[in-house]
Write a protein that holds these residues in place. Structure first.
Motif: not given
Length: 283
Positions: A133-142, A144-146, A171-175
């Motif tokens: 059930d984990a989901r991940f995201g390097f969402v920084f660009t969404r 406005g940060i780094y 910055g998308r979230v993925f499974g």
């Protein structure tokens, strides 16, 4: 067992030579704060200094591992008008940098959301196990940060530059399946079986591996794999292999194998590493 009294946003306990460090703000989905960052670094210091601890399991209480920075708790620990001083370190890196320097292997057991700092703090761990059930995201660009936590260094080494660019720029979230296929996580487990799998792996490392050998090997990989040439690595390898004639763990490793019994390694990760290791001079 460990004592949690000195922590307010994490828990710490030790059993069977395994230290469990858990993010403990479940009411805020383990939102990451400066206090949590500093408590994590302190707990990792504690585990590294305790020769009874062989492995660290990093996990989170509640439904999520960590949803990323919780700036509602007062923001950063510097004056917003004057800005940070030259020695200031961003909070995610306080954790990932400390894991990088560990003498003990770290197993991250990730469930629910692991977003932003909630995933970057784990990138320097030796293993990342994830619930389905984990989901991940390097969402920084969404936001406005780094990217932080030195994730722009770790992530391409784990999954390749192309995949790292995709995840970080979009910055998308993925499974969990995508994370596993790309190599971000080592294995997937049903949510109710995740911690059992992490502890089983930790127990195997405790029973089968030599503390000094593990400590040296993980630093060799992190610090030497980016060299432009294999020659300095071979030079250090030669010193290490040349030192095993006076290494009782090497004798025990061979004897235990020949005698078909579990090894009893005696050397200590913190005290008994070779003095000539270049990174030992940093401490």
């Amino acid at each position: 067992m460990g004592d949690d009294s000195e922590y307010t946003e994490i828990t710490y306990r030790v059993a069977d030579r395994i230290a469990t460090v858990a993010l403990n703000r479940p009411q805020a989905r383990n939102g990451y704060t400066v206090r949590m960052a500093d408590e994590l670094a302190a707990a990792l210091d504690r585990a590294d200094a305790d020769e009874e601890v062989r492995v660290v399991v990093l996990t989170g209480e509640g439904k999520d591992f960590c949803v990323g920075a919780d700036l509602s708790q007062g923001g950063f620990d510097f004056d917003a008008e004057t800005g940070p001083g030259p020695e200031w370190q961003e909070p995610a890196g306080r954790c990932s940098k400390r894991i990088f320097a560990m003498d003990k292997p770290v197993i991250a057991a990730i469930h629910g959301a692991a977003i932003g700092g909630g995933i970057t703090i784990t990138l320097s761990a030796d293993y990342r196990l994830a619930a389905t059930d984990a989901r991940f995201g390097f969402v920084f660009t969404r936001r406005g940060i780094y990217p932080e936590g030195a994730s722009a260094w770790y992530l391409p080494r784990l999954v390749g530059l192309g995949r790292a660019v995709d995840w970080m720029v979009s910055g998308r979230v993925f499974g969990a399946e995508e994370a596993h296929t790309a190599g971000l996580v080592h294995s997937l487990h049903e949510p109710g079986e995740l911690l059992d799998a992490a502890y089983a792996l930790a127990a195997e490392l405790v029973a089968s591996t030599a503390p000094v050998s593990v400590a040296v090997t993980r630093q060799l990989l992190y610090r030497m794999s980016g060299m432009d040439s294999p020659l300095p690595v071979h030079e250090l390898d030669s010193k290490l292999i040349g030192s095993i004639t006076s290494n009782p763990d090497a004798v025990e490793g061979v004897l235990s194998f020949l005698q078909k019994r579990p090894p009893e390694f005696r050397l200590r990760a913190g005290a008994d590493q070779p003095d000539f290791l270049p990174w030992r001079q940093e401490n």
